[in-house]
Design a protein around this motif. Sequence first.
Motif, PDB file in Angstrom:
ATOM      1  N   ALA A  26       0.790  -1.026   0.113  1.00 25.38           N
ATOM      2  CA  ALA A  26      -0.185   0.054  -0.079  1.00 25.38           C
ATOM      3  C   ALA A  26       0.650   1.219  -0.108  1.00 25.38           C
ATOM      4  N   GLN A  27       0.092   2.575  -0.387  1.00 23.95           N
ATOM      5  CA  GLN A  27       0.855   3.754  -0.342  1.00 23.95           C
ATOM      6  C   GLN A  27       0.860   4.191   1.176  1.00 23.95           C
ATOM      7  N   THR A  28       1.785   5.075   1.260  1.00 23.46           N
ATOM      8  CA  THR A  28       2.054   5.581   2.935  1.00 23.46           C
ATOM      9  C   THR A  28       0.677   6.308   2.954  1.00 23.46           C
ATOM     10  N   PRO A  29       0.232   5.999   4.502  1.00 26.45           N
ATOM     11  CA  PRO A  29      -0.979   6.571   4.915  1.00 26.45           C
ATOM     12  C   PRO A  29      -0.850   8.022   4.847  1.00 26.45           C
ATOM     13  N   LYS A  30      -2.037   8.803   4.514  1.00 25.04           N
ATOM     14  CA  LYS A  30      -2.129  10.128   4.372  1.00 25.04           C
ATOM     15  C   LYS A  30      -2.439  10.590   5.812  1.00 25.04           C
ATOM     16  N   CYS A  31      -2.110  11.947   6.080  1.00 27.70           N
ATOM     17  CA  CYS A  31      -2.219  12.428   7.370  1.00 27.70           C
ATOM     18  C   CYS A  31      -3.504  13.008   7.360  1.00 27.70           C
TER      19      CYS A  31
END
Length: 90
Positions: free
Chosen positions: A83-88
């Motif tokens: 997965a992509q890095t989680p967004k803040c």
Amino acid sequence: MPTSIKLDMDTKTRLQRLATSRQRSTHWLMQEAIRQYLEREEQLAQFRDEMQTAWDDYQDTGLHVTGKEVFAWMETWFTDSEAQTPKCHH
């Protein structure tokens, strides 16, 4: 740069024993121990600085990622569906 250090007899004996078993000089072991200590302490100081910066950013913006989101993301590492890095978010 020559530096001297006073060691108690027990520490000297232990150092000599380890040097002999590792086939290294006591001088080499002391240099290595100091190098490793400095590296560890410098990394810890850098970590603390980064954590303070992250805390300050959170205090200013309220943006964050939850631990649950981070762990879910980490579980995808080294898989075909990473997965992509989680967004803040708020």
